[in-house]
Scaffold this motif. Structure first.
Motif, PDB file in Angstrom:
ATOM      1  N   LYS A 147       0.841  -1.304   0.592  1.00 27.85           N
ATOM      2  CA  LYS A 147      -0.144   0.004  -0.005  1.00 27.85           C
ATOM      3  C   LYS A 147       1.258   1.028   0.245  1.00 27.85           C
TER       4      LYS A 147
ATOM      5  N   GLU B 146       2.407   0.075  -4.675  1.00 35.29           N
ATOM      6  CA  GLU B 146       0.890  -1.057  -4.895  1.00 35.29           C
ATOM      7  C   GLU B 146       1.924  -1.858  -5.589  1.00 35.29           C
TER       8      GLU B 146
ATOM      9  N   TYR C   7      -4.169  -7.732   3.616  1.00 34.74           N
ATOM     10  CA  TYR C   7      -3.672  -7.138   1.769  1.00 34.74           C
ATOM     11  C   TYR C   7      -3.135  -8.825   1.319  1.00 34.74           C
TER      12      TYR C   7
END
Length: 309
Positions: free
Chosen positions: A41, A57, A300
């Motif tokens: 991120k 990212e 994630y």
């Protein structure tokens, strides 16, 4: 060289260092480990020798052992840092110290081979956190699989070792940087270090730029900035006192460097980070540091597991 995120003890049974974290500032340094930076991120600014990279990212960057590198970011980010000791790889591949790898996903259109590495790193993070029965075996398997993929797909065939310092250079640079880290709070000049090393100032200036990827002054100010950021977040000292205690000659110099690096004033930065630190302490999660904050949000990683078998 020692940095806070390297202070975590590497388990003898699991010989690696791995962290899901956010990064603010890490001065130029090196170590005898292969390091991956895998951005989940946000954006980070990475320096490797004299090269600069802006990662966002999904980007994946490998830093070879003994390559001088540093990281900074002025925005929210999340990444995985994975370090694999050369000593571990050497048990199975004797020639590892002579190998150089080029693994930079953001410089390639074809992403399949990078997806394999992303998936292995994601699995490595999950297994290291879940710690199910036999997880040590799986972690060793994943580590060796990563090394195998590197040897098959990312080895530099002409073996050009850019920015990797020799043993003699490492010994000299260790002496110089250790001296700087011990004396950064005092007025410190290149003349003083040149005298210690019995070198001429012009030669040392050129040598430092060549091997550290930046000038002596920039490195010194980076060490001072690291100390200042840590003190800002761990104390309630006035900004001017922090600047002076960190070795800056005046407040204007500190403000200018701080704004160039973090795109905010020291006061604004402290206020924002203090709010985040309170939130982290309330959740009682992670390992706090002045540039690394460990996170436990593994969501994630889900999309990267799709590439696994």
């Amino acid at each position: 060289m020692k940095y806070p995120y390297e202070s975590v003890v590497v388990n003898e049974e699991i010989p690696m260092f791995m962290l899901m974290t956010s990064v603010k500032y890490v001065a130029m340094h090196w170590h005898d480990r292969i390091e991956f930076l895998f951005v989940l991120k946000g954006r980070i600014h990475v320096f490797v020798g004299r090269d600069e990279y802006f990662l966002q990212e999904d980007d994946l960057l490998l830093i070879n052992s003994n390559e001088v590198h540093g990281v900074e970011s002025s925005e929210d980010n999340k990444l995985i840092v994975l370090q694999i000791p050369v000593s571990l790889i050497k048990k199975w591949y004797k020639n590892i110290e002579n190998e150089t790898f080029h693994c930079q996903s953001f410089q390639s259109v074809e992403q399949a081979r990078f997806d394999e590495i992303r998936s292995l790193i994601a699995q490595l993070m999950l297994f290291s956190r879940n710690k199910m029965d036999g997880y040590e075996v799986k972690i060793h398997s994943l580590l060796l699989d990563i090394v195998y993929k590197l040897l098959c797909n990312f080895r530099v065939k002409n073996n050009v070792q850019l920015y990797r310092n020799s043993k003699k250079d490492i010994e000299r640079l260790t002496r110089i940087t250790s001296y700087i880290q011990q004396n950064f709070m005092h007025p410190l000049t290149l003349n003083e270090i040149a005298e210690n090393e019995q070198l001429t100032v012009p030669y040392l200036s050129k040598y430092f730029q060549q091997h550290m990827g930046q000038s002596f002054v920039k490195y010194l100010n980076g060490i001072r900035l690291e100390h200042a950021v840590r003190t800002m977040l761990e104390s309630d000292w006035p900004i001017i006192q922090i600047a002076m205690e960190s070795g800056f000659s005046n407040l204007n110099t500190f403000h200018k460097l701080f704004k160039e690096t973090f795109h905010s004033t020291p006061y604004q930065y402290r206020k924002k980070q203090s709010y985040k630190a309170i939130s982290i302490r309330q959740k009682k999660k992670g390992v706090e540091g002045y540039q690394y904050h460990e996170e436990e949000d593994l969501n994630y990683l889900n999309k990267y597991l799709l590439f696994s078998e």
